[in-house]
Write a protein that holds these residues in place. Structure first.
Motif, PDB file in Angstrom:
ATOM      1  N   LYS A   1      17.446   2.412  18.784  1.00  0.00           N
ATOM      2  CA  LYS A   1      18.532   3.056  18.047  1.00  0.00           C
ATOM      3  C   LYS A   1      18.237   3.084  16.552  1.00  0.00           C
ATOM      4  O   LYS A   1      18.426   4.108  15.882  1.00  0.00           O
ATOM      5  CB  LYS A   1      19.854   2.324  18.312  1.00  0.00           C
ATOM      6  CG  LYS A   1      21.075   3.014  17.718  1.00  0.00           C
ATOM      7  CD  LYS A   1      22.357   2.294  18.127  1.00  0.00           C
ATOM      8  CE  LYS A   1      23.575   3.005  17.537  1.00  0.00           C
ATOM      9  NZ  LYS A   1      24.847   2.325  17.937  1.00  0.00           N
ATOM     10  N   GLN A   2      17.767   1.965  16.011  1.00  0.00           N
ATOM     11  CA  GLN A   2      17.419   1.905  14.596  1.00  0.00           C
ATOM     12  C   GLN A   2      16.268   2.848  14.282  1.00  0.00           C
ATOM     13  O   GLN A   2      16.263   3.531  13.249  1.00  0.00           O
ATOM     14  CB  GLN A   2      17.025   0.482  14.199  1.00  0.00           C
ATOM     15  CG  GLN A   2      18.196  -0.453  13.985  1.00  0.00           C
ATOM     16  CD  GLN A   2      17.732  -1.797  13.421  1.00  0.00           C
ATOM     17  OE1 GLN A   2      16.549  -2.122  13.423  1.00  0.00           O
ATOM     18  NE2 GLN A   2      18.683  -2.567  12.921  1.00  0.00           N
ATOM     19  N   ALA A   3      15.277   2.888  15.162  1.00  0.00           N
ATOM     20  CA  ALA A   3      14.110   3.747  14.947  1.00  0.00           C
ATOM     21  C   ALA A   3      14.521   5.217  14.916  1.00  0.00           C
ATOM     22  O   ALA A   3      14.070   5.977  14.053  1.00  0.00           O
ATOM     23  CB  ALA A   3      13.080   3.511  16.045  1.00  0.00           C
ATOM     24  N   GLN A   4      15.372   5.622  15.843  1.00  0.00           N
ATOM     25  CA  GLN A   4      15.833   7.010  15.889  1.00  0.00           C
ATOM     26  C   GLN A   4      16.615   7.365  14.630  1.00  0.00           C
ATOM     27  O   GLN A   4      16.449   8.442  14.057  1.00  0.00           O
ATOM     28  CB  GLN A   4      16.691   7.232  17.133  1.00  0.00           C
ATOM     29  CG  GLN A   4      15.914   7.191  18.432  1.00  0.00           C
ATOM     30  CD  GLN A   4      16.813   7.185  19.661  1.00  0.00           C
ATOM     31  OE1 GLN A   4      17.921   6.627  19.630  1.00  0.00           O
ATOM     32  NE2 GLN A   4      16.346   7.796  20.737  1.00  0.00           N
ATOM     33  N   SER A   5      17.464   6.445  14.201  1.00  0.00           N
ATOM     34  CA  SER A   5      18.277   6.675  13.009  1.00  0.00           C
ATOM     35  C   SER A   5      17.403   6.806  11.764  1.00  0.00           C
ATOM     36  O   SER A   5      17.602   7.711  10.939  1.00  0.00           O
ATOM     37  CB  SER A   5      19.276   5.530  12.835  1.00  0.00           C
ATOM     38  OG  SER A   5      20.008   5.684  11.637  1.00  0.00           O
ATOM     39  N   CYS A   6      16.429   5.912  11.606  1.00  0.00           N
ATOM     40  CA  CYS A   6      15.540   5.950  10.444  1.00  0.00           C
ATOM     41  C   CYS A   6      14.704   7.221  10.429  1.00  0.00           C
ATOM     42  O   CYS A   6      14.487   7.816   9.369  1.00  0.00           O
ATOM     43  CB  CYS A   6      14.619   4.733  10.438  1.00  0.00           C
ATOM     44  SG  CYS A   6      15.427   3.196   9.940  1.00  0.00           S
ATOM     45  N   TYR A   7      14.224   7.630  11.582  1.00  0.00           N
ATOM     46  CA  TYR A   7      13.414   8.851  11.633  1.00  0.00           C
ATOM     47  C   TYR A   7      14.230  10.052  11.192  1.00  0.00           C
ATOM     48  O   TYR A   7      13.777  10.871  10.380  1.00  0.00           O
ATOM     49  CB  TYR A   7      12.872   9.077  13.053  1.00  0.00           C
ATOM     50  CG  TYR A   7      12.209  10.430  13.196  1.00  0.00           C
ATOM     51  CD1 TYR A   7      10.944  10.666  12.645  1.00  0.00           C
ATOM     52  CD2 TYR A   7      12.854  11.475  13.853  1.00  0.00           C
ATOM     53  CE1 TYR A   7      10.347  11.906  12.749  1.00  0.00           C
ATOM     54  CE2 TYR A   7      12.262  12.724  13.955  1.00  0.00           C
ATOM     55  CZ  TYR A   7      11.011  12.937  13.397  1.00  0.00           C
ATOM     56  OH  TYR A   7      10.429  14.183  13.494  1.00  0.00           O
TER      57      TYR A   7
ATOM     58  N   LYS B   1       0.789  -1.225   0.000  1.00  0.00           N
ATOM     59  CA  LYS B   1       0.000   0.000   0.000  1.00  0.00           C
ATOM     60  C   LYS B   1       0.826   1.284   0.000  1.00  0.00           C
ATOM     61  O   LYS B   1       0.313   2.346  -0.362  1.00  0.00           O
ATOM     62  CB  LYS B   1      -0.921   0.013   1.231  1.00  0.00           C
ATOM     63  CG  LYS B   1      -1.977  -1.078   1.221  1.00  0.00           C
ATOM     64  CD  LYS B   1      -2.977  -0.851   0.091  1.00  0.00           C
ATOM     65  CE  LYS B   1      -4.049  -1.925   0.056  1.00  0.00           C
ATOM     66  NZ  LYS B   1      -5.029  -1.699  -1.041  1.00  0.00           N
ATOM     67  N   LEU B   2       2.078   1.203   0.413  1.00  0.00           N
ATOM     68  CA  LEU B   2       2.873   2.410   0.631  1.00  0.00           C
ATOM     69  C   LEU B   2       4.057   2.496  -0.313  1.00  0.00           C
ATOM     70  O   LEU B   2       4.524   1.489  -0.850  1.00  0.00           O
ATOM     71  CB  LEU B   2       3.345   2.437   2.083  1.00  0.00           C
ATOM     72  CG  LEU B   2       2.206   2.414   3.111  1.00  0.00           C
ATOM     73  CD1 LEU B   2       2.717   1.962   4.456  1.00  0.00           C
ATOM     74  CD2 LEU B   2       1.540   3.774   3.218  1.00  0.00           C
ATOM     75  N   LYS B   3       4.546   3.699  -0.509  1.00  0.00           N
ATOM     76  CA  LYS B   3       5.663   3.913  -1.420  1.00  0.00           C
ATOM     77  C   LYS B   3       6.931   3.242  -0.918  1.00  0.00           C
ATOM     78  O   LYS B   3       7.637   2.554  -1.660  1.00  0.00           O
ATOM     79  CB  LYS B   3       5.905   5.406  -1.606  1.00  0.00           C
ATOM     80  CG  LYS B   3       7.052   5.733  -2.569  1.00  0.00           C
ATOM     81  CD  LYS B   3       7.173   7.220  -2.793  1.00  0.00           C
ATOM     82  CE  LYS B   3       8.300   7.528  -3.780  1.00  0.00           C
ATOM     83  NZ  LYS B   3       8.430   8.981  -4.041  1.00  0.00           N
ATOM     84  N   LYS B   4       7.234   3.438   0.366  1.00  0.00           N
ATOM     85  CA  LYS B   4       8.459   2.878   0.942  1.00  0.00           C
ATOM     86  C   LYS B   4       8.259   2.634   2.427  1.00  0.00           C
ATOM     87  O   LYS B   4       7.736   3.496   3.135  1.00  0.00           O
ATOM     88  CB  LYS B   4       9.635   3.851   0.734  1.00  0.00           C
ATOM     89  CG  LYS B   4      10.960   3.364   1.270  1.00  0.00           C
ATOM     90  CD  LYS B   4      11.504   2.180   0.472  1.00  0.00           C
ATOM     91  CE  LYS B   4      12.878   1.747   0.968  1.00  0.00           C
ATOM     92  NZ  LYS B   4      13.384   0.576   0.239  1.00  0.00           N
ATOM     93  N   VAL B   5       8.662   1.451   2.883  1.00  0.00           N
ATOM     94  CA  VAL B   5       8.562   1.118   4.306  1.00  0.00           C
ATOM     95  C   VAL B   5       9.963   0.880   4.851  1.00  0.00           C
ATOM     96  O   VAL B   5      10.696   0.019   4.359  1.00  0.00           O
ATOM     97  CB  VAL B   5       7.701  -0.148   4.523  1.00  0.00           C
ATOM     98  CG1 VAL B   5       7.585  -0.443   6.018  1.00  0.00           C
ATOM     99  CG2 VAL B   5       6.318   0.029   3.907  1.00  0.00           C
ATOM    100  N   PHE B   6      10.329   1.654   5.854  1.00  0.00           N
ATOM    101  CA  PHE B   6      11.603   1.457   6.553  1.00  0.00           C
ATOM    102  C   PHE B   6      11.295   0.703   7.835  1.00  0.00           C
ATOM    103  O   PHE B   6      10.286   0.965   8.495  1.00  0.00           O
ATOM    104  CB  PHE B   6      12.255   2.802   6.871  1.00  0.00           C
ATOM    105  CG  PHE B   6      12.455   3.667   5.660  1.00  0.00           C
ATOM    106  CD1 PHE B   6      13.493   3.415   4.776  1.00  0.00           C
ATOM    107  CD2 PHE B   6      11.595   4.718   5.390  1.00  0.00           C
ATOM    108  CE1 PHE B   6      13.673   4.198   3.645  1.00  0.00           C
ATOM    109  CE2 PHE B   6      11.759   5.507   4.269  1.00  0.00           C
ATOM    110  CZ  PHE B   6      12.802   5.252   3.395  1.00  0.00           C
ATOM    111  N   ILE B   7      12.138  -0.260   8.196  1.00  0.00           N
ATOM    112  CA  ILE B   7      11.859  -1.077   9.376  1.00  0.00           C
ATOM    113  C   ILE B   7      12.953  -0.902  10.429  1.00  0.00           C
ATOM    114  O   ILE B   7      14.112  -0.643  10.110  1.00  0.00           O
ATOM    115  CB  ILE B   7      11.688  -2.562   9.022  1.00  0.00           C
ATOM    116  CG1 ILE B   7      12.976  -3.136   8.417  1.00  0.00           C
ATOM    117  CG2 ILE B   7      10.515  -2.756   8.064  1.00  0.00           C
ATOM    118  CD1 ILE B   7      12.908  -4.647   8.207  1.00  0.00           C
TER     119      ILE B   7
END
Length: 224
Positions: free
Chosen positions: A39-45, A28-34
């Motif tokens: 730490k990973q969540a902060q970096s991706c945001y 449904k979405l253009k791009k999904v980052f996981i």
């Protein structure tokens, strides 16, 4: 704006049925980052500035609550969706204070998640299709990507548009030279090109709107 135009960050813990959710999101979405850690969540945001953050967590502690609280300090535009198997979540009140779009209890039907995504889209549109006061009577319009100054409207070019959106979404911190180069030029940037872009943006607003931190980067400095 449509769902397939959006970047989404999906943050999950070890109890999550990741593959089931991820499969639906990717359709449904253009791009999904996981991300499966704070730490990973902060970096991706910081790196991708997603439009929606989906937190799939049991909330045995307040790690994800603090993560979302940190974001809300300067970012009201990003929509939050929460998926959880915790029916007695003691952090629910704190989550509600963060203007989460929907709290979905697991197990759930895919229609519930799709409804949450559509609702998130409505929330995003209502938040961004408005003017942001940049100080000194200058307004930035998200819908038209333009600046109004002394009655005159300036349509921003692509680089200027990315620049102002980055600073508005990260208004409480310094954005490094490296981040600017990554987002605006895909890392192919000279110091002269960055200085030229900053100079042109200041001409359309005012000289002190971006404060320079020598050797680090720039920070939004709205003045009334």
């Amino acid at each position: 704006m449509k769902l397939n135009n959006l970047f989404v960050l999906y943050v999950f813990d070890k109890t999550s049925s990741k593959n089931e959710v991820l499969s639906l999101l990717e359709k449904k979405l253009k791009k999904v980052f996981i991300a499966n850690s704070l730490k990973q969540a902060q970096s991706c945001y910081r790196k991708y500035s997603p439009c929606i953050i989906i937190v799939d967590d049991s909330f045995f502690d307040n790690t994800m609550v603090k993560f979302l609280q940190e974001i809300r300090q300067s970012d009201i535009k990003t929509a939050f969706l929460v998926l959880s198997n915790n029916k007695t979540n003691k952090y629910l009140y704190e989550l509600m204070e963060l203007y989460i779009t929907k709290y979905i209890l697991k197990p759930f039907k895919k229609e519930e998640l799709l409804l949450g995504l559509e609702k998130s889209l409505e929330v995003i549109e209502s938040r961004i299709y408005s003017n942001v006061n940049l100080g000194r009577g200058i307004l930035f319009n998200f819908q038209t990507q333009s600046i109004t100054k002394e009655g005159k409207v300036f349509i921003l070019n692509k680089k200027e548009s990315i620049l102002v959106n980055l600073f508005i979404q990260n208004s409480n911190r310094v954005i490094t030279y490296e981040e600017l180069a990554y987002h605006i030029w895909d890392n192919e940037c000279t110091s002269a090109a960055l200085k030229s872009l900053i100079r042109d943006f200041r001409k359309k607003t005012y000289k002190t709107i971006l404060q320079n931190y020598s050797g680090i980067g720039y920070k939004l400095n709205i003045q009334n």
